[in-house]
Design a protein around this motif. Structure first.
Motif, PDB file in Angstrom:
ATOM      1  N   ALA A   1      40.649  45.841  32.405  1.00  0.00           N
ATOM      2  CA  ALA A   1      41.796  45.426  32.851  1.00  0.00           C
ATOM      3  C   ALA A   1      42.826  44.865  32.214  1.00  0.00           C
ATOM      4  CB  ALA A   1      41.943  46.030  34.483  1.00  0.00           C
ATOM      5  N   ARG A   2      42.625  44.347  31.712  1.00  0.00           N
ATOM      6  CA  ARG A   2      43.644  43.320  31.346  1.00  0.00           C
ATOM      7  C   ARG A   2      43.477  43.651  29.657  1.00  0.00           C
ATOM      8  NH1 ARG A   2      41.275  38.923  31.972  1.00  0.00           N
ATOM      9  NH2 ARG A   2      42.556  38.072  34.276  1.00  0.00           N
ATOM     10  N   GLU A   3      42.300  44.311  29.147  1.00  0.00           N
ATOM     11  CA  GLU A   3      42.918  44.712  27.444  1.00  0.00           C
ATOM     12  C   GLU A   3      43.481  45.553  27.550  1.00  0.00           C
ATOM     13  OE1 GLU A   3      38.427  44.905  26.320  1.00  0.00           O
ATOM     14  OE2 GLU A   3      38.496  42.863  26.010  1.00  0.00           O
ATOM     15  N   GLU A   4      43.902  47.090  29.005  1.00  0.00           N
ATOM     16  CA  GLU A   4      43.858  48.281  28.799  1.00  0.00           C
ATOM     17  C   GLU A   4      45.738  48.115  29.390  1.00  0.00           C
ATOM     18  OE1 GLU A   4      41.604  50.222  31.533  1.00  0.00           O
ATOM     19  OE2 GLU A   4      40.077  50.592  30.234  1.00  0.00           O
ATOM     20  N   GLY A   5      45.836  46.997  29.190  1.00  0.00           N
ATOM     21  CA  GLY A   5      47.123  46.773  30.053  1.00  0.00           C
ATOM     22  C   GLY A   5      47.781  45.884  31.484  1.00  0.00           C
ATOM     23  N   SER A   6      47.029  45.838  31.622  1.00  0.00           N
ATOM     24  CA  SER A   6      47.011  45.372  33.318  1.00  0.00           C
ATOM     25  C   SER A   6      47.694  43.809  33.374  1.00  0.00           C
ATOM     26  CB  SER A   6      45.563  45.406  34.573  1.00  0.00           C
ATOM     27  OG  SER A   6      46.132  44.467  35.439  1.00  0.00           O
ATOM     28  N   PRO A   7      48.708  43.647  33.974  1.00  0.00           N
ATOM     29  CA  PRO A   7      49.482  41.835  33.838  1.00  0.00           C
ATOM     30  C   PRO A   7      47.674  41.125  34.217  1.00  0.00           C
ATOM     31  CG  PRO A   7      50.643  43.142  35.246  1.00  0.00           C
ATOM     32  CD  PRO A   7      49.135  44.092  35.297  1.00  0.00           C
ATOM     33  N   GLY A   8      46.887  41.363  34.524  1.00  0.00           N
ATOM     34  CA  GLY A   8      46.185  40.317  34.714  1.00  0.00           C
ATOM     35  C   GLY A   8      45.777  40.159  36.692  1.00  0.00           C
ATOM     36  N   CYS A   9      44.153  40.243  37.082  1.00  0.00           N
ATOM     37  CA  CYS A   9      44.323  39.694  38.236  1.00  0.00           C
ATOM     38  C   CYS A   9      42.953  38.597  38.536  1.00  0.00           C
ATOM     39  CB  CYS A   9      44.064  40.815  39.141  1.00  0.00           C
ATOM     40  SG  CYS A   9      45.068  42.097  39.472  1.00  0.00           S
ATOM     41  N   SER A  10      42.776  37.884  38.912  1.00  0.00           N
ATOM     42  CA  SER A  10      41.555  36.661  39.615  1.00  0.00           C
ATOM     43  C   SER A  10      41.027  37.028  40.448  1.00  0.00           C
ATOM     44  CB  SER A  10      41.584  36.096  39.167  1.00  0.00           C
ATOM     45  OG  SER A  10      43.108  35.248  40.013  1.00  0.00           O
ATOM     46  N   VAL A  11      40.041  36.798  41.318  1.00  0.00           N
ATOM     47  CA  VAL A  11      39.423  36.979  42.060  1.00  0.00           C
ATOM     48  C   VAL A  11      39.316  35.894  43.114  1.00  0.00           C
ATOM     49  CG1 VAL A  11      37.398  38.522  43.569  1.00  0.00           C
ATOM     50  CG2 VAL A  11      38.228  39.419  41.775  1.00  0.00           C
ATOM     51  N   SER A  12      39.405  35.591  44.220  1.00  0.00           N
ATOM     52  CA  SER A  12      39.871  34.520  45.019  1.00  0.00           C
ATOM     53  C   SER A  12      37.703  34.246  44.601  1.00  0.00           C
ATOM     54  CB  SER A  12      40.189  34.047  46.070  1.00  0.00           C
ATOM     55  OG  SER A  12      39.475  34.951  47.415  1.00  0.00           O
ATOM     56  N   PRO A  13      37.043  32.650  45.260  1.00  0.00           N
ATOM     57  CA  PRO A  13      36.383  32.569  45.294  1.00  0.00           C
ATOM     58  C   PRO A  13      35.664  33.146  46.849  1.00  0.00           C
ATOM     59  CG  PRO A  13      37.514  30.857  44.991  1.00  0.00           C
ATOM     60  CD  PRO A  13      38.597  31.732  44.960  1.00  0.00           C
ATOM     61  N   GLU A  14      36.222  32.892  47.981  1.00  0.00           N
ATOM     62  CA  GLU A  14      36.442  34.026  49.209  1.00  0.00           C
ATOM     63  C   GLU A  14      36.032  35.082  49.113  1.00  0.00           C
ATOM     64  OE1 GLU A  14      38.848  31.750  48.652  1.00  0.00           O
ATOM     65  OE2 GLU A  14      38.026  30.371  49.715  1.00  0.00           O
ATOM     66  N   ALA A  15      36.020  36.066  48.210  1.00  0.00           N
ATOM     67  CA  ALA A  15      36.516  37.579  48.347  1.00  0.00           C
ATOM     68  C   ALA A  15      35.304  37.946  47.424  1.00  0.00           C
ATOM     69  CB  ALA A  15      37.530  37.584  47.582  1.00  0.00           C
ATOM     70  N   LEU A  16      34.933  36.605  46.179  1.00  0.00           N
ATOM     71  CA  LEU A  16      33.631  36.810  45.755  1.00  0.00           C
ATOM     72  C   LEU A  16      32.451  36.976  45.925  1.00  0.00           C
ATOM     73  CD1 LEU A  16      33.367  37.738  42.508  1.00  0.00           C
ATOM     74  CD2 LEU A  16      32.526  35.386  41.956  1.00  0.00           C
ATOM     75  N   VAL A  17      32.445  35.829  47.140  1.00  0.00           N
ATOM     76  CA  VAL A  17      31.420  35.969  47.678  1.00  0.00           C
ATOM     77  C   VAL A  17      31.035  37.125  48.993  1.00  0.00           C
ATOM     78  CG1 VAL A  17      30.569  34.478  50.095  1.00  0.00           C
ATOM     79  CG2 VAL A  17      31.212  33.241  48.389  1.00  0.00           C
ATOM     80  N   ARG A  18      32.150  37.403  49.088  1.00  0.00           N
ATOM     81  CA  ARG A  18      32.118  38.799  49.839  1.00  0.00           C
ATOM     82  C   ARG A  18      31.185  39.961  49.018  1.00  0.00           C
ATOM     83  NH1 ARG A  18      34.894  38.491  54.756  1.00  0.00           N
ATOM     84  NH2 ARG A  18      35.185  35.958  54.996  1.00  0.00           N
ATOM     85  N   LEU A  19      31.727  40.117  47.533  1.00  0.00           N
ATOM     86  CA  LEU A  19      31.371  41.160  47.070  1.00  0.00           C
ATOM     87  C   LEU A  19      30.281  40.814  46.711  1.00  0.00           C
ATOM     88  CD1 LEU A  19      34.816  40.677  44.665  1.00  0.00           C
ATOM     89  CD2 LEU A  19      33.741  43.435  46.129  1.00  0.00           C
TER      90      LEU A  19
END
Length: 354
Positions: A228-246
């Motif tokens: 997504a970043r390569e396609e022009g998104s400003p850049g996002c990250s995922v919190s550790p807590e959200a990653l556990v849920r995912l």
């Protein structure tokens, strides 16, 4: 006039050279993308699958890839082709479930002029287009019994006749097929030919669902965020807590469902850290759900303390595996103080697998 003709020919030659160079560049990109060490999951749950792919890539044998929808069967097929001796030849992909039955035969084998209504010109089929290369027949389980007979002949003799023609054509292609269906059940129900199944199933490859390779979830999330970043998104990250849920979610739609969710979260968030609050309700509410096979309370009873200790150990090991045993990051993932986590690791005598 003669000079004008020469100039046009020179310009066409230059353009043709540019097109050939561009084609070679794109081919090299595809080869690099589907190198085994570049495939997302190569160091996780797909490791065994890709190990098998590597062993059989140069074989000319037919391959049948099975697995649930969205698991990445097409990625496996592309890896087979682009790591084979046919890599510089065409890879032709046909989704047998997306083409109406009455058109699929013509798509596969081509037709001659006048073969049927609206057949005003001769048309080359996908098998001819794949000459020297690979044809990938996705969702082969949706193919009609009548067409299965004609495919069986191609596998046996490498010959076919275009629709409306009596001329036999010979083809040199490697066939890779895939399906999400249980073909053995389909054979029992007389929906799929037994002889065709055994012709296709020379080298079987089973792609596991995402819920059986949860270690791939963080790797895939990172990959989709980077893309997504390569396609022009400003850049996002995922919190550790959200990653556990995912990671804890079962993903009935597999990798495709995870990819769509990450894309949606990136669009809605714009930039910054995606937290638990941004996740859909089925991931957000209640945290990680017990997996299939988790202990349930029965009339025989159980030890509460032992079960709590087992669950705690499992969560700690998950966090350590995700972070490659980086204790600082693992502690953040599960909301523990670093020293507390280290004490628990020592008490439980946990160590990475060698």
């Amino acid at each position: 006039p003669q000079q004008d003709v020469l100039r046009r020919l020179a310009a066409q030659a230059i353009e043709h050279g540019h097109l050939k160079a561009e084609n070679r560049r794109l081919q090299h990109q595809l080869h690099d993308r589907y190198r085994f060490d570049n495939i997302v999951g190569a160091e996780g749950g797909l490791r065994e699958v890709l190990g098998l792919v590597e062993r059989v890539a140069d074989s000319e044998k037919t391959v049948l890839i099975t697995g649930e929808s969205g698991t990445g069967k097409e990625v496996v097929a592309r890896a087979l082709h682009y790591n084979s001796r046919r890599a510089d030849r065409p890879l032709v992909i046909v989704n047998c479930g997306a083409i109406p039955e009455e058109l699929l035969e013509s798509e596969l084998f081509g037709h001659v002029r006048g073969a049927f209504t609206n057949a005003v010109n001769h048309r080359e089929g996908r098998f001819s287009a794949a000459q020297g290369g690979t044809i990938f027949l996705d969702e082969i389980g949706d193919m009609s019994p009548n067409l299965q007979v004609k495919l069986l002949r191609v596998l046996q003799d490498r010959t076919f006749e275009p629709v409306g023609s009596s001329r036999t054509e010979r083809v040199d292609v490697r066939v890779i097929a895939a399906t999400h269906q249980n073909l053995q059940a389909a054979m029992h129900e007389k929906r799929f030919r037994e002889d065709l199944f055994y012709r296709l199933n020379v080298i079987p490859i089973q792609v596991p669902p995402l819920r059986e390779r949860r270690e791939d979830v963080p790797i895939l999330v990172h990959h989709f965020l980077e893309r997504a970043r390569e396609e022009g998104s400003p850049g996002c990250s995922v919190s550790p807590e959200a990653l556990v849920r995912l990671r804890a979610f079962d993903w009935p739609g597999n990798v495709r469902e995870l990819e769509n969710l990450v894309e949606r979260l990136v669009v809605l968030k714009g930039q910054g850290e995606i937290g638990v609050d941004q996740l859909p309700p089925e991931l957000r509410d209640g945290g990680p759900k017990p997996e299939a096979g988790t202990t349930r309370v029965t009339d025989a009873g159980l030890s509460f303390n032992e079960e709590v200790d087992r669950f705690e150990t499992d969560l700690i090991l998950q966090a350590l595996e995700i972070t490659h045993w980086n204790k600082n990051q693992a502690a953040q993932l599960i909301g523990l103080n670093r020293t507390t986590l280290i004490e628990k690791i020592k008490k439980k005598r946990l160590a990475p697998e060698e």
